[in-house]
Design an enzyme around this catalytic site. Structure first.
Site, mmCIF file in Angstrom:
data_model
loop_
_atom_site.group_PDB
_atom_site.id
_atom_site.type_symbol
_atom_site.label_atom_id
_atom_site.label_comp_id
_atom_site.label_asym_id
_atom_site.label_seq_id
_atom_site.Cartn_x
_atom_site.Cartn_y
_atom_site.Cartn_z
ATOM 1 C CG HIS A 90 -0.690 -8.775 0.591
ATOM 2 N ND1 HIS A 90 -0.332 -7.447 0.550
ATOM 3 C CD2 HIS A 90 -2.031 -8.777 0.444
ATOM 4 C CE1 HIS A 90 -1.403 -6.691 0.375
ATOM 5 N NE2 HIS A 90 -2.446 -7.480 0.299
ATOM 6 C CE1 TYR A 124 -2.936 -3.108 0.406
ATOM 7 C CE2 TYR A 124 -3.462 -2.407 2.634
ATOM 8 C CZ TYR A 124 -3.630 -3.291 1.590
ATOM 9 O OH TYR A 124 -4.484 -4.348 1.725
#
Length: 312
Positions: A151, A91
């Site tokens: 992730h 991010y």
């Protein structure tokens, strides 16, 4: 990598640095004036918690940060009452999340009240994963991270998870887990773990309710966490007649009804928004419940398939 270059460019932007400095100076000035921004904050007192399989308590409702790079927005979320923040290396906003947390702690919140999640967001060797853990700690500027996830099911997930297990034993991480693991990949992966994942963060919403995944993880105490609980509005989500009917019955919004449904299934939710009013609405879901009939009505909406092209 492109993501790294993008993040570096953001951090080098002097105009943005000036804005951030002024924003933090303002909150500091308010604190100096005797107005406690976070001290004795009771906004989060209705929060529900789930106990992870290692005994750590995690808020069942948090703040998603994907696509948000504003320390000011994260400070607003803290003021509303959010204490769980979900970020990731991908991010490019760990630094901003950390800045907001540090400012909140300077103004009355304790570190123990915060719950920060981040993720290893690329395929890594064990050595690289160790470096990645330290990189996130440095970016967040925190002594420890509450929950660290892999992730997605990378080819080197086993080695990466070993690095997480070691960091957990060293106290750098309070809980460890995974993200985007299906029931099959989860059951294969768990055989290699010395420490069972505390959380599996996956696409979970009314059209993809992940009931079989939640059932598969139950024996190991792994809790399901929902990303994109509103499906980015796909499939007529906000206009769905069943959801609108239930929203009217409880004098709530469709978003609030859906968050309540997931919460009542013991699923952690992390809706994201930069809109202060939406932050408040999403947080205001602890003053009503859905009865068995209403829960079943929503359960029947399950299509049991991903609504995103990148789904697993």
């Amino acid at each position: 990598m492109q993501q790294q270059s993008f993040t570096q460019n953001l951090r080098k932007n002097e105009g943005r640095r000036d804005f951030l400095k002024k924003s933090l100076q303002l909150t500091g000035a308010l604190a100096m004036s005797g107005i406690p921004l976070f001290a004795n904050n009771t906004k989060g007192t209705n929060m529900q918690y789930l106990t992870l399989n290692n005994g750590i308590k995690m808020p069942i409702l948090g703040f998603g940060t994907y696509g948000i790079h504003s320390t000011k927005t994260f400070l607003e979320a803290l003021e509303v009452g959010y204490r769980l923040f979900d970020t990731a290396q991908m991010y490019g906003n760990e630094k901003e999340v950390g800045e907001a947390c540090k400012e909140a702690m300077r103004n009355g919140l304790s570190r123990e009240e915060l719950f920060i999640t981040t993720k290893l967001s690329s395929n890594m060797s064990k050595a690289q994963a160790k470096q990645g853990i330290d990189s996130s700690l440095k970016a967040l500027d925190l002594d420890y991270i509450d929950l660290f996830l892999i992730h997605e099911p990378y080819s080197q997930s086993k080695a990466m998870y070993e690095a997480l297990e070691e960091a957990y034993k060293e106290g750098k991480i309070k809980s460890i887990g995974i993200s985007n693991f299906t029931a099959k990949t989860y059951l294969d992966f768990i055989k290699t773990c010395n420490i069972a994942p505390a959380v599996n963060q996956c696409e979970t919403h009314i059209f993809y309710q992940q009931k079989s995944l939640q059932e598969a993880m139950k024996p190991y105490g792994t809790i399901l966490e929902s990303w994109s609980p509103f499906i980015s509005g796909k499939g007529g989500f906000f206009d769905h007649p069943t959801l609108q009917k239930l929203a009217r019955a409880h004098n709530k919004s469709v978003a609030q009804v859906v968050l309540r449904y997931l919460i009542e299934r013991n699923i952690i939710v992390i809706p994201k928004t930069s809109n202060r009013k939406h932050m408040e609405d999403n947080f205001n879901v602890f003053d009503f419940t859905l009865n068995a009939t209403e829960m079943n009505e929503i359960a029947l909406l399950d299509k049991n398939k991903t609504q995103f092209s990148w789904g697993y």
